[in-house]
Structures are given as C-alpha cells and as structure tokens.
Enzyme design. Structure first.
Site, PDB file in Angstrom:
ATOM      1  CG  ASP A 107     -53.927  70.489 -64.580  1.00 27.83           C
ATOM      2  OD1 ASP A 107     -54.040  69.307 -64.939  1.00 27.83           O
ATOM      3  OD2 ASP A 107     -54.845  71.326 -64.666  1.00 27.83           O
ATOM      4  NE  ARG A 108     -56.570  74.307 -68.261  1.00 30.44           N
ATOM      5  CZ  ARG A 108     -56.725  73.960 -69.543  1.00 30.44           C
ATOM      6  NH1 ARG A 108     -56.452  72.728 -69.954  1.00 30.44           N
ATOM      7  NH2 ARG A 108     -57.143  74.864 -70.419  1.00 30.44           N
ATOM      8  CG  HIS A 152     -61.447  67.005 -67.875  1.00 33.49           C
ATOM      9  ND1 HIS A 152     -60.779  65.817 -68.103  1.00 33.49           N
ATOM     10  CD2 HIS A 152     -60.481  67.930 -67.573  1.00 33.49           C
ATOM     11  CE1 HIS A 152     -59.482  66.007 -67.938  1.00 33.49           C
ATOM     12  NE2 HIS A 152     -59.281  67.274 -67.629  1.00 33.49           N
ATOM     13  CE1 TYR A 212     -59.262  71.210 -68.708  1.00 34.40           C
ATOM     14  CE2 TYR A 212     -59.847  72.895 -67.104  1.00 34.40           C
ATOM     15  CZ  TYR A 212     -59.200  71.707 -67.420  1.00 34.40           C
ATOM     16  OH  TYR A 212     -58.493  71.038 -66.462  1.00 34.40           O
ATOM     17  CG  HIS A 272     -52.618  65.499 -61.980  1.00 28.66           C
ATOM     18  ND1 HIS A 272     -51.921  65.825 -63.129  1.00 28.66           N
ATOM     19  CD2 HIS A 272     -53.459  66.546 -61.749  1.00 28.66           C
ATOM     20  CE1 HIS A 272     -52.322  67.019 -63.565  1.00 28.66           C
ATOM     21  NE2 HIS A 272     -53.253  67.472 -62.742  1.00 28.66           N
TER      22      HIS A 272
END
Length: 292
Positions: A107-108, A152, A212, A272
């Site tokens: 992910d990030r 988001h 983000y 995920h």
C-alpha cells in the site's frame, strides 16, 4: 501485548532531514526491509517477519508520519514526497550497516518502495510490491463511478484544513472503515491489533493526510518525469495484487511491465491486507523474489 513484532528489537534510527524512525529489527542474514501500508504500522508484518527471520535480517520501520516514527510538519511538498520517504529508508538501513538490501512494501509503503527502486537502483537489490500500481498510473486508472473505491484519495488531496478536520472528528470510524472493507477475512486482524492501528492512525491524522496529499501533487510530478525519461526498475520485481485490472478495467500486468522489465506479476485471492490474511503465500513469493 507489546505493539511490536514478538522477538524483535524496537529501535530508533535516523532518516532524512533529521527525522527519526522507529523500527522493529530481528533475524540474521541478508537484509530485507518491509514497509507497511495504510491505516497500519509495522505491526502488519508480524507474520511475514517471523517467517523470513530464519534466513534474513528483517527490518520493519514505521514510515515517517505513521506509528511511533516522527511526524514532521508538511512545511513544503517535499516533506512527505515518496522521494523523501524513500531516502528515509535508505538512510535507516545504512545506519544498521546495510548499503544494499531487498525491499518489500504494501500500500503506502509500496509507493515508497517503488520510488526507492527508481531513485536508488544501486541500493535496492530486489523489490516486492503488494497491491498497488504506481501513483501516476493510479490516477490514470481511476475514472467514472469505479473511482468511488478510492474516495479517500480525493478527500485527502484537498488543501490543508478541511480533510484533517473531517477525519479527526470521526477518526475511528474513518480508519476503521478501511480495515473492515478491505479485509476478506476480518478474523485475521485480532481486536488488539485493530485497536492499535486505530490508535496510531488517530494520533497521526495530519501527517497521514500530508502523505496522501503528496500523492496528488509532487509524487505525480516525480513519476511523470521518470516516465518521460524512460526510467525503469533495474532490479527483479515481484508484484502481488488483487485483480484490480478486472475491477477497474485496465491491464495491471501491462502497467507494471512498462516500469519493471524483470517482472513476476501475481494475483491473489486474499484481500488487501494479504500479508496478514495469507502470510504463507506472501512469504513464499518473497522467497521466490529473493532467489532471483
């Protein structure tokens, strides 16, 4: 429980620009760095780290802005640029004596790992990517009503002020919604671990939003510059992801092949949070990567 990985030492290590990161370190052998995703901390690697530690030195930091790591104010776009966050990881590993290492991100953390692979090809020996496409491609494949899955991303891309206030006002509900929606098997995330993710995220709203926000601005600029220059990942790359191509209508393997000539692209039936839901599958894929 102690909210680090059982049997691992928790340490403070230097990153870029005077930032310090907290990391769990354990095992022995060739180094592997694992970078967590949202809305999580290094604790997400607890199963995978234990599986890899018998043959590797495993290093699991909290990214800047997350968990117990420093959360500098976003005084300029570079503070949470993935380029800066990648520099954190290179400096952290060097402080432990590792000038070259394998890197796996989720992910990030996978966005940070991708940037590290492009910016530091002499340092990253192998690259593992869990459940993303690069930032530039991410924005390009989100379109129409299917983009609602990434609402988001758009919320946290807005100018400073409103996103932070909205999220902070209902932090547990906001962060918890992703833990619930993105897990195929919620039982793989115990209540105490879930509570730690919520606690850590609620304490980091401003820096998480800044992370983000960077992905709607400076990270796109950096990716576009590399795409225009024809830059590619020089090391072996393994990508494991859900079948986002089928869901959003794009060729996921093709997207990655443009960046990674030496590519092993795999689809998983796990959700995920695959490192927690299917640790044996992910550990086997990482071992295959490291053997290339």
């Amino acid at each position: 429980m102690t909210f680090t990985i059982p049997g691992f030492e928790q340490v403070r290590l230097p990153g870029a620009d005077g930032v310090e990161l907290t990391a769990a370190v354990g095992g022995s052998g060739s180094p592997v760095v694992l970078l967590h995703g949202f809305p999580q901390t290094h604790l997400m690697w607890r199963h995978l780290a234990e599986r890899l530690a018998d043959g590797h030195t495993v290093i699991c930091p909290d990214l800047r802005g997350y968990g117990a790591s420093d959360k500098p104010a976003a005084t300029n776009p570079d503070v949470y640029a993935k380029r800066t966050m990648a520099a954190d990881i290179v400096m952290l590993a060097a402080s432990l004596g590792h000038e070259r290492f394998a890197l796996v991100g989720h992910d990030r953390g996978a966005l940070v790992a991708f940037r590290a692979g492009l910016d530091h090809p002499e340092t990253i020996t192998h690259l593992g990517i869990l459940d993303i496409v690069p930032t530039l491609d991410m924005w390009n494949v989100l379109h129409g009503t299917s983009a609602a899955v990434g609402y988001h991303l758009y919320l946290m891309a807005q100018p400073p002020g409103l996103p932070e206030a909205m999220i902070a006002a209902s932090a547990d509900a906001f962060f918890g919604s992703f833990l619930d929606a993105w897990a195929d098997d919620p039982t793989t995330m115990p209540a105490d671990v879930r509570a730690e993710y919520l606690r850590a995220s609620a304490a980091a709203v401003t820096s998480i939003v800044a992370d983000y926000r960077a992905s709607a601005d400076i990270d796109v600029t950096h990716d576009q510059a590399d795409m225009d220059a024809g830059s590619q990942l020089a090391m072996p790359v393994t990508v494991i992801q859900q079948d986002w191509g089928a869901q959003l209508g794009f060729d996921a393997a093709g997207v990655w092949k443009a960046w990674a000539p030496d590519l092993d692209h795999r689809l998983t039936r796990a959700g995920h949070f695959m490192a927690e839901e299917a640790p044996d599958e992910i550990a086997a894929a990482v071992r295959d990567l490291l053997a290339r």
